[in-house]
Design a protein around this motif. Structure first.
Motif, mmCIF file in Angstrom:
data_model
loop_
_atom_site.group_PDB
_atom_site.id
_atom_site.type_symbol
_atom_site.label_atom_id
_atom_site.label_comp_id
_atom_site.label_asym_id
_atom_site.label_seq_id
_atom_site.Cartn_x
_atom_site.Cartn_y
_atom_site.Cartn_z
ATOM 1 N N SER A 190 -8.881 -1.381 -8.292
ATOM 2 C CA SER A 190 -9.704 -1.003 -7.146
ATOM 3 C C SER A 190 -9.029 -1.394 -5.828
ATOM 4 N N ASP A 226 -4.015 12.995 3.720
ATOM 5 C CA ASP A 226 -5.123 13.534 2.938
ATOM 6 C C ASP A 226 -5.626 14.847 3.515
ATOM 7 N N LYS A 270 -3.623 7.040 3.261
ATOM 8 C CA LYS A 270 -3.955 8.446 3.488
ATOM 9 C C LYS A 270 -4.636 8.647 4.831
ATOM 10 N N LEU A 271 -5.555 7.758 5.169
ATOM 11 C CA LEU A 271 -6.248 7.870 6.444
ATOM 12 C C LEU A 271 -5.326 7.556 7.616
ATOM 13 N N TYR A 331 0.965 4.085 -2.810
ATOM 14 C CA TYR A 331 0.732 5.495 -2.476
ATOM 15 C C TYR A 331 1.836 6.387 -3.037
ATOM 16 N N GLN A 366 0.817 -1.210 0.000
ATOM 17 C CA GLN A 366 0.000 0.000 0.000
ATOM 18 C C GLN A 366 0.856 1.267 0.000
ATOM 19 N N LEU A 402 -6.501 1.309 -5.248
ATOM 20 C CA LEU A 402 -7.184 2.529 -4.826
ATOM 21 C C LEU A 402 -7.542 2.460 -3.344
ATOM 22 N N GLN A 403 -8.093 1.330 -2.907
ATOM 23 C CA GLN A 403 -8.453 1.167 -1.499
ATOM 24 C C GLN A 403 -7.219 1.203 -0.596
ATOM 25 N N LYS A 432 -6.111 4.773 -0.198
ATOM 26 C CA LYS A 432 -7.021 5.465 0.724
ATOM 27 C C LYS A 432 -6.701 5.120 2.178
ATOM 28 N N LYS A 433 -6.387 3.840 2.444
ATOM 29 C CA LYS A 433 -6.032 3.420 3.808
ATOM 30 C C LYS A 433 -4.784 4.139 4.294
#
Length: 79
Positions: free
Chosen positions: A62, A78, A72-73, A40, A36, A65-66, A69-70
């Protein structure tokens, strides 16, 4: 050596993951996180898009993408 290869190797080294383990099918946390983080950085550095990164790791866009997002969180990128 492609830029994404260099990014992957640096992330694996930083996280203590054996080189090349990011390509495995395992869902172990440390290996998934290496994958991940590589996705990123590759995306943010505009090295590749989600489809290309997915092909690199043998995953769907996808999934990549997920994972991005993980990251970034989790790390607050983000903002």
């Amino acid at each position: 050596m492609r830029i994404i290869d260099q990014v992957r190797l640096e992330v694996e080294k930083y996280l203590g993951v054996s080189p090349g383990y990011s390509f495995g099918k395992t869902r172990k946390r440390e290996i998934a996180e290496a994958r991940q983080l590589t996705a990123y950085f590759a995306y943010e550095l505009e090295v590749a898009n989600f489809e290309q990164i997915g092909q690199y790791f043998g995953k769907g866009h996808s999934t990549i993408l997920q994972g991005v997002k993980k990251i970034k969180l989790k790390y607050g990128y983000d903002k």
